[in-house]
Design a protein around this motif. Structure first.
Motif, PDB file in Angstrom:
ATOM      1  N   ALA A  85      20.676  -0.376-134.221  1.00 13.69           N
ATOM      2  CA  ALA A  85      22.043  -0.122-135.327  1.00 13.69           C
ATOM      3  C   ALA A  85      22.464  -0.452-135.893  1.00 13.69           C
ATOM      4  O   ALA A  85      24.087  -0.720-136.253  1.00 13.69           O
ATOM      5  CB  ALA A  85      22.184   1.246-135.216  1.00 13.69           C
ATOM      6  N   TYR A  86      22.602  -2.004-136.641  1.00 11.45           N
ATOM      7  CA  TYR A  86      23.012  -3.248-136.975  1.00 11.45           C
ATOM      8  C   TYR A  86      23.660  -3.336-138.669  1.00 11.45           C
ATOM      9  O   TYR A  86      25.192  -3.140-138.774  1.00 11.45           O
ATOM     10  CB  TYR A  86      22.664  -4.719-137.396  1.00 11.45           C
ATOM     11  N   HIS A  87      23.274  -1.980-139.448  1.00 11.42           N
ATOM     12  CA  HIS A  87      23.998  -2.447-140.479  1.00 11.42           C
ATOM     13  C   HIS A  87      24.559  -1.217-141.124  1.00 11.42           C
ATOM     14  O   HIS A  87      24.822  -0.503-140.198  1.00 11.42           O
ATOM     15  CB  HIS A  87      22.774  -1.763-141.259  1.00 11.42           C
ATOM     16  N   GLU A  88      25.353  -1.463-142.075  1.00  8.03           N
ATOM     17  CA  GLU A  88      26.704  -0.653-141.821  1.00  8.03           C
ATOM     18  C   GLU A  88      26.680   1.039-141.918  1.00  8.03           C
ATOM     19  O   GLU A  88      27.616   1.257-140.819  1.00  8.03           O
ATOM     20  CB  GLU A  88      27.644  -0.952-142.895  1.00  8.03           C
ATOM     21  N   LYS A  89      26.093   1.695-142.201  1.00  7.85           N
ATOM     22  CA  LYS A  89      25.334   3.461-142.084  1.00  7.85           C
ATOM     23  C   LYS A  89      25.329   3.303-140.911  1.00  7.85           C
ATOM     24  O   LYS A  89      25.723   4.394-140.371  1.00  7.85           O
ATOM     25  CB  LYS A  89      24.572   3.259-143.487  1.00  7.85           C
ATOM     26  N   ALA A  90      24.064   2.651-140.005  1.00  2.60           N
ATOM     27  CA  ALA A  90      23.578   3.087-139.123  1.00  2.60           C
ATOM     28  C   ALA A  90      24.675   2.728-137.823  1.00  2.60           C
ATOM     29  O   ALA A  90      24.973   3.747-137.235  1.00  2.60           O
ATOM     30  CB  ALA A  90      22.704   2.587-138.527  1.00  2.60           C
ATOM     31  N   LYS A  91      25.177   2.044-138.385  1.00  2.00           N
ATOM     32  CA  LYS A  91      26.836   1.858-137.150  1.00  2.00           C
ATOM     33  C   LYS A  91      27.807   2.725-136.903  1.00  2.00           C
ATOM     34  O   LYS A  91      28.151   3.029-135.897  1.00  2.00           O
ATOM     35  CB  LYS A  91      27.177   0.676-137.173  1.00  2.00           C
ATOM     36  N   ALA A  92      27.652   3.247-137.888  1.00  2.66           N
ATOM     37  CA  ALA A  92      29.011   4.266-137.380  1.00  2.66           C
ATOM     38  C   ALA A  92      28.024   5.406-136.953  1.00  2.66           C
ATOM     39  O   ALA A  92      29.364   6.484-135.959  1.00  2.66           O
ATOM     40  CB  ALA A  92      29.019   4.648-139.019  1.00  2.66           C
ATOM     41  N   GLU A  93      27.258   6.023-137.019  1.00  7.60           N
ATOM     42  CA  GLU A  93      26.511   6.713-135.677  1.00  7.60           C
ATOM     43  C   GLU A  93      26.150   6.323-134.662  1.00  7.60           C
ATOM     44  O   GLU A  93      25.259   7.159-134.137  1.00  7.60           O
ATOM     45  CB  GLU A  93      25.522   7.450-136.840  1.00  7.60           C
ATOM     46  N   ARG A  94      26.176   5.348-134.098  1.00 11.95           N
ATOM     47  CA  ARG A  94      25.556   4.268-133.258  1.00 11.95           C
ATOM     48  C   ARG A  94      25.588   6.003-131.561  1.00 11.95           C
ATOM     49  O   ARG A  94      24.145   5.842-131.737  1.00 11.95           O
ATOM     50  CB  ARG A  94      26.121   3.431-133.291  1.00 11.95           C
ATOM     51  N   GLU A  95      26.047   5.194-131.506  1.00  9.58           N
ATOM     52  CA  GLU A  95      26.476   6.749-130.573  1.00  9.58           C
ATOM     53  C   GLU A  95      25.392   7.577-129.505  1.00  9.58           C
ATOM     54  O   GLU A  95      25.016   8.230-129.517  1.00  9.58           O
ATOM     55  CB  GLU A  95      27.957   6.930-129.786  1.00  9.58           C
TER      56      GLU A  95
END
Lengths: 235, 288
Positions: free
Chosen positions: A102-112
């Motif tokens: 989940a490194y890219h921006e969009k995925a990082k926001a939903e990482r947990e």
């Protein structure tokens, strides 16, 4: 159409390996890309994720032409690629591997949230979250590689030879997991050499021979096709 | 010979070894990331020392205050080196890569000789000077301070690489460039970052060395040789390995010099290197 590949040519330096291939994947569909050794299956996946640049043709994803994007930008539009032989980061832990998915921006926001999701999907990864990746078995590493791909919140998951070198029981597990992923509306494009196994899972299949597309269609039509038998068995 | 003298040699060795360790860590980081050996590493150390010297000479800034300035300068130089030289040879054969960084080394040294002349220079009256005496063992404050700062920088580097997200991405790139790239980690930026960090390590070491060491265009040669040995001993690409290896080399150099003859100190270090190559070619913590 989610993924639309139009007439691509791909070459390694001067040696052309893909000739005029067109292929498409709809939302939530499971598509198999089949062919004998060296027919160019992996090259097609690599050109979709950008590891190799195409010479001619066009690759559209959600109607955006992506073939000029750099590799690291393509995951952001919704394409996750699980490479052949898993390619987990061998000296990082399971958790570190997953979080990098989940490194890219969009995925990082939903990482947990994604992480909890993946843990529900693959309980074994949760148990082993602090284990170093290369100390796990082949099947576990494949689950980790797929989990890492899903962490990027893809619309299309591409998996290269998911069953390579795995025990029959593990293959059954993975088949079930693929079905569950598809049920969530994530399209899957996978490469496989075992035609019967692949067509038992996929909605549709494409068959490559020496870099050219020879036949495509619904799985049930391909299973009994004479042309398919010719490609794989000769004569 | 008393035990005091031996303890003195061991302590001096450890203090010097911590500096070698930081220099080696920078070299190791760059190698681990893109499998390129920076033959100009010692000359980058020399630039850091001259940078510290000129900040003092021209603006009267003491070495302990010019560290951040030198770090910024060297980090920029690292990024510049990556984009203008290294990026172009990343996929070339090994011989081309060696020639590129070796050529860079020769160029830097020649330019330093041309502009700065081969004279030996020292920073006079730095803030940190004098020495400490405990039970007849003498430790120079500049050496002690330099080693503490280098150890501190080393710990920061370790924490950055292992505990932060960017550090993990850096490790991922070093372990599998393609797999990292398809997850959205731009390897080119990671490489530039690697160069910036690698040269920041020599910036810290160089600043601290110039507090008590001569500054001249060839000063980096021995340090880079020792750094290569430390990287080989610790294991290519292993940052932890370079700490242990740096300290071992410092001790071997200093104790060997005491027990046999200081003029052969290079010999002892290379004897250790030879042993490593024969007994454990991958180094203490090596993966390669």
């Amino acid at each position: 159409m989610l993924l639309n590949i139009k007439n691509i040519d791909v070459a390694y330096d001067d040696y052309q390996v893909i000739w005029n291939v067109s292929l498409s994947v709809k939302e939530g569909e499971m598509v198999a890309l089949l062919g004998p050794n060296g027919s160019g299956k992996s090259t097609v996946l690599n050109s979709i994720s950008g590891l190799i640049k195409i010479k001619n043709g066009e690759i559209d994803f959600n109607n955006i032409p992506i073939h000029k994007f750099e590799t690291y930008q393509r995951v952001g539009v919704g394409i996750s690629h699980v490479l052949e032989r898993r390619r987990v980061f061998p000296y990082l832990t399971v958790l570190q591997n997953l979080l990098l998915g989940a490194y890219h921006e969009k995925a990082k926001a939903e990482r947990e949230k994604s992480l909890q999701d993946i843990y529900n999907f693959f309980p074994k990864l949760k148990e082993r979250s602090s284990q170093i990746a290369n100390t796990m078995s082949g099947g576990e590493q494949q689950m980790l590689a797929i989990g890492r791909g899903l962490m990027g919140m893809p619309k299309l998951l591409m998996v290269d030879e998911p069953f390579l070198g795995l025990a029959p029981l593990v293959i059954e597990d993975l088949k079930l997991i693929f079905k569950k992923i598809a049920e969530r509306g994530i399209a899957i494009l996978f490469v496989e050499q075992n035609v019967r196994l692949a067509l038992s899972m996929a909605n549709r299949g494409y068959i490559l021979e020496s870099g050219r597309l020879v036949i495509d269609g619904a799985s049930k039509d391909l299973v009994d096709s004479k042309e398919v038998k010719r490609v794989f068995l000769g004569s | 010979m008393t035990s005091q003298v031996i303890i003195q040699a061991i302590i001096s060795g450890i203090l010097m070894g911590l500096i070698y360790a930081l220099i080696a860590a920078g070299l190791s980081l760059i190698f681990g990331l893109m499998e390129i050996v920076n033959f100009a590493h010692g000359d980058h150390l020399m630039i850091s020392m001259f940078s510290t010297f000129w900040f003092w000479m021209l603006f009267g800034i003491d070495p302990i205050f010019s560290i951040p300035l030198t770090i910024i300068l060297m980090a920029f130089l690292g990024v510049f080196t990556h984009y203008f030289i290294i990026r172009k040879i990343l996929n070339s054969t090994m011989l081309i890569q060696i020639c590129a960084t070796f050529g860079l080394a020769v160029t830097i040294r020649a330019l330093a000789q041309f502009f700065f002349t081969p004279d030996f220079r020292t920073i006079k009256n730095p803030i940190i000077q004098g020495k400490l005496e405990i039970y007849g063992i003498f430790i120079g404050y500049p050496q002690l301070f330099a080693s503490f700062i280098c150890l501190f920088a080393f710990i920061l580097l370790y924490l950055f690489v292992t505990k932060t997200e960017t550090g993990t991405a850096l490790q991922a790139t070093s372990q599998d460039r393609q797999a990292a790239e398809i997850l959205g980690i731009p390897s080119n930026k990671m490489f530039a970052l690697g160069w910036a960090i690698g040269l920041s390590c020599v910036a810290v070491a160089g600043s601290m060395l110039s507090n008590y060491y001569y500054v001249f265009p060839d000063v980096g040669v021995n340090f880079s040789l020792f750094a290569f040995v430390a990287v080989a001993l610790g294991g290519f690409g292993s940052i932890n390995g370079s700490l242990i290896a740096g300290v071992i080399i410092g001790i071997v150099e200093s104790v060997g010099g005491l027990l046999i003859d200081p003029s052969y100190k290079l010999l002892y270090v290379f004897a250790v290197y030879l042993l490593v190559v024969i007994l454990r070619p991958q180094g203490i913590f090596g993966r390669y």
